[in-house]
Design an enzyme around this catalytic site. Structure first.
Site, PDB file in Angstrom:
ATOM      1  CE1 TYR A 127     -46.757 -20.866 -22.166  1.00 10.63           C
ATOM      2  CE2 TYR A 127     -44.790 -19.778 -21.322  1.00 10.63           C
ATOM      3  CZ  TYR A 127     -45.808 -19.870 -22.256  1.00 10.63           C
ATOM      4  OH  TYR A 127     -45.873 -18.964 -23.277  1.00 10.63           O
ATOM      5  CE  LYS A 162     -12.352 -17.999 -19.322  1.00 11.41           C
ATOM      6  NZ  LYS A 162     -11.463 -19.122 -19.019  1.00 11.41           N
TER       7      LYS A 162
HETATM    8  C1  LIG Z   1     -10.953 -18.890 -17.635  1.00 11.06           C
HETATM    9  C2  LIG Z   1      -9.575 -19.266 -17.234  1.00 11.06           C
HETATM   10  C3  LIG Z   1      -9.011 -18.771 -16.045  1.00 11.06           C
HETATM   11  C4  LIG Z   1      -9.797 -17.986 -15.008  1.00 11.06           C
HETATM   12  O1  LIG Z   1     -10.412 -18.908 -14.154  1.00 11.06           O
HETATM   13  P1  LIG Z   1     -11.323 -18.416 -12.910  1.00 11.06           P
HETATM   14  O2  LIG Z   1     -11.712 -19.694 -12.264  1.00 11.06           O
HETATM   15  O3  LIG Z   1     -12.489 -17.699 -13.496  1.00 11.06           O
HETATM   16  O4  LIG Z   1     -10.473 -17.542 -12.086  1.00 11.06           O
HETATM   17  C5  LIG Z   1      -7.681 -19.063 -15.796  1.00 11.06           C
HETATM   18  N1  LIG Z   1      -6.953 -19.815 -16.650  1.00 11.06           N
HETATM   19  C6  LIG Z   1      -7.468 -20.326 -17.792  1.00 11.06           C
HETATM   20  C7  LIG Z   1      -6.618 -21.139 -18.686  1.00 11.06           C
HETATM   21  C8  LIG Z   1      -8.789 -20.078 -18.116  1.00 11.06           C
HETATM   22  O5  LIG Z   1      -9.304 -20.592 -19.240  1.00 11.06           O
END
Ligand SMILES: *Cc1c(COP(=O)(O)O)cnc(C)c1O
Length: 360
Positions: free
Chosen positions: A256, A38
Site C-alpha cells: 500500500y 494482568k
Molecule cells: C503492571 C504493574 C506492575 C508490573 O510492572 P512491570 O514493569 O511489568 O514489572 C507492577 N505494579 C503495578 C502497580 C502495575 O500496575
C-alpha cells in the site's frame, strides 16, 4: 470443529517462564515475588501462565476483579492482588468470598469499605502516590486513611507505591519515591511493596516485603541488555508462515502507498501476519524478521493480514517456511524501536485471532 488452517501463532515457552520467575525471585530473595499477570499475562495467556507458576508463586496480581475471577474459574487458588482495587462496592464482597487482596487508592473506596454491614476481613493494600501522580493517596493523607481502618485491617496492611522512572539508573527520583514510602512504613510499622521489574533489577533497596514482577517474568528486560538481564529467556515467539514468493523488477513498488521501491531485482516473501494480529502497523521498512537462521528486512507497509519481506539474500526459502517476528532470535525491543512502540505494548496487543500454543 477444531481446525486451524493458518499457522500464525504465539508460541509460549512455559519452561522459560518458570526459569525467569526463579531467576528474578533469587535476585530479591528476602521478599515475596508476586507474579503480575494482568492483561492476559501480558498477552501470554493468563490461565496457562498461572497454572505453570501456581506451585511456585504465593500471589498473583491482576488489574481488576474480572481478571481474577477468570483465574478462579480456571482453578487457580493462589492469593490474587487486585492492583486497581474495587470498581464497585460489591467488589468487596467478591474479594472476601474469593480471597482477593484489594489495593485501595481513593477516598470513595474507603467510603465503600466503611459502609459495609460487617467488617471487611480480607487483606488490604494502600496505594501511596510518591510521585507517579496517577493512582494513590497523597503522602500527607495516609495517616488519616490508616486511622479509618479497623485494628484487624491495620495489622495486615501493606503500603504500596509505584516507580515512574525505575529503569533510569542515573535518575534520583526512584530513591526519593522509596524514601517517601519507607518513612510511612516505619511510622505505621507495616509491610511495603515498591518494586516493579525495573525496580527489582536496578534498585535492590526497594525490594521490601513484596515485589511486583511483570515484564521480566516474560523474559523481556525493562532496562535493556545488561549482565543482570542476560539470564532472562523470552517466553513468547510470534511466528507466521510465508504464503507467497515472487520476484519484483527494479523500480517496482511493494504494498500500500507504494512507499518501498525495489533498487535491485528483489525476491519478496509475503507472510501471513498483519496489524489485525497485533504486528505493529508502524513497523518501518528495515524492521528485522528471522527466516531459516537469517535476519532479513520487512519492506513496504504492514497490511491488515500480511507483511512483505525481502528474501533476495536467502537461498532455499520456500512457501510454508516459518518466519519469527519476535522471540528468541528477534529481540522485541528492536521491533519496538522500528515501530515507535515499546515491548509492553507489542506483547499485550497480540490479538485474539492469534492462537497461543504451548511449546512442547
Ligand atoms: C503492571 C504493574 C506492575 C508490573 O510492572 P512491570 O514493569 O511489568 O514489572 C507492577 N505494579 C503495578 C502497580 C502495575 O500496575
Amino acid at each position: 470443529m477444531n481446525h486451524t488452517s493458518r499457522h500464525t501463532q504465539a508460541i509460549i515457552d512455559l519452561d522459560a517462564l518458570v526459569n525467569n520467575y526463579q531467576y528474578i525471585d533469587s535476585l530479591a530473595s528476602n521478599s515475596n515475588t508476586i507474579a503480575v499477570i494482568k492483561a492476559d499475562a501480558y498477552g501470554h495467556d493468563a490461565n496457562e501462565v498461572a497454572r505453570a507458576l501456581s506451585s511456585k508463586v504465593t500471589c498473583f496480581a491482576v488489574g481488576f476483579i474480572d481478571e481474577a475471577l477468570a483465574l478462579r474459574r480456571d482453578g487457580i487458588n493462589n492469593e490474587i492482588l487486585i492492583l486497581e482495587g474495587p470498581f464497585n462496592q460489591s467488589d468487596f464482597d467478591i474479594a472476601q468470598k474469593y480471597n482477593f487482596i484489594l489495593m485501595l487508592h481513593s477516598d470513595y473506596q474507603i467510603q465503600w469499605l466503611n459502609s459495609m454491614s460487617a467488617e471487611f476481613s480480607g487483606d488490604l493494600w494502600l496505594k501511596v502516590d510518591t510521585g507517579m501522580n496517577r493512582l494513590g493517596f497523597p503522602v500527607g493523607q495516609v495517616d488519616n486513611i490508616i486511622s479509618q481502618l479497623t485494628e484487624k485491617q491495620r495489622s495486615k496492611l501493606v503500603l504500596c507505591s509505584h516507580f515512574s522512572t525505575a529503569e533510569q539508573l542515573d535518575n534520583a527520583k526512584p530513591l526519593k519515591q522509596l524514601a517517601a514510602l519507607k518513612k510511612l512504613v516505619s511510622k505505621h510499622d507495616c509491610k511495603f511493596s515498591m518494586a516493579n521489574s525495573a525496580g527489582i533489577l536496578n534498585w535492590p533497596a526497594s525490594h521490601g516485603d513484596h515485589t511486583r514482577l511483570g515484564l521480566a517474568l516474560y523474559g523481556i528486560s525493562p532496562i535493556g541488555d545488561t549482565p543482570i538481564t542476560q539470564a532472562l529467556i523470552p517466553v513468547m515467539t510470534l511466528q507466521a508462515n510465508i504464503i507467497a514468493i515472487h520476484t519484483v523488477p527494479i523500480g517496482e513498488t511493494v504494498g500500500y502507498g507504494d512507499i518501498w521501491q525495489a533498487k535491485r531485482e528483489t525476491t519478496i516473501a509475503t507472510v501471513a501476519i498483519g496489524y489485525a494480529d497485533g504486528y505493529p502497523r508502524n513497523a518501518k521498512s528495515g524492521t528485522p524478521v528471522f527466516i531459516n537462521g537469517k535476519v532479513v528486512p520487512l519492506v513496504g507497509r504492514v497490511s491488515m493480514d500480511m507483511i512483505t519481506v525481502d528474501i533476495t539474500d536467502l537461498a532455499n526459502t520456500v512457501i510454508g517456511d516459518i518466519v519469527e517476528l519476535w522471540g528468541k532470535n528477534i529481540n522485541i525491543d528492536i521491533v519496538a524501536r522500528h515501530s515507535d512502540s515499546i515491548n509492553y505494548e507489542l506483547l499485550t496487543r497480540v490479538s485474539k485471532r492469534v492462537p497461543k500454543v504451548i511449546a512442547e
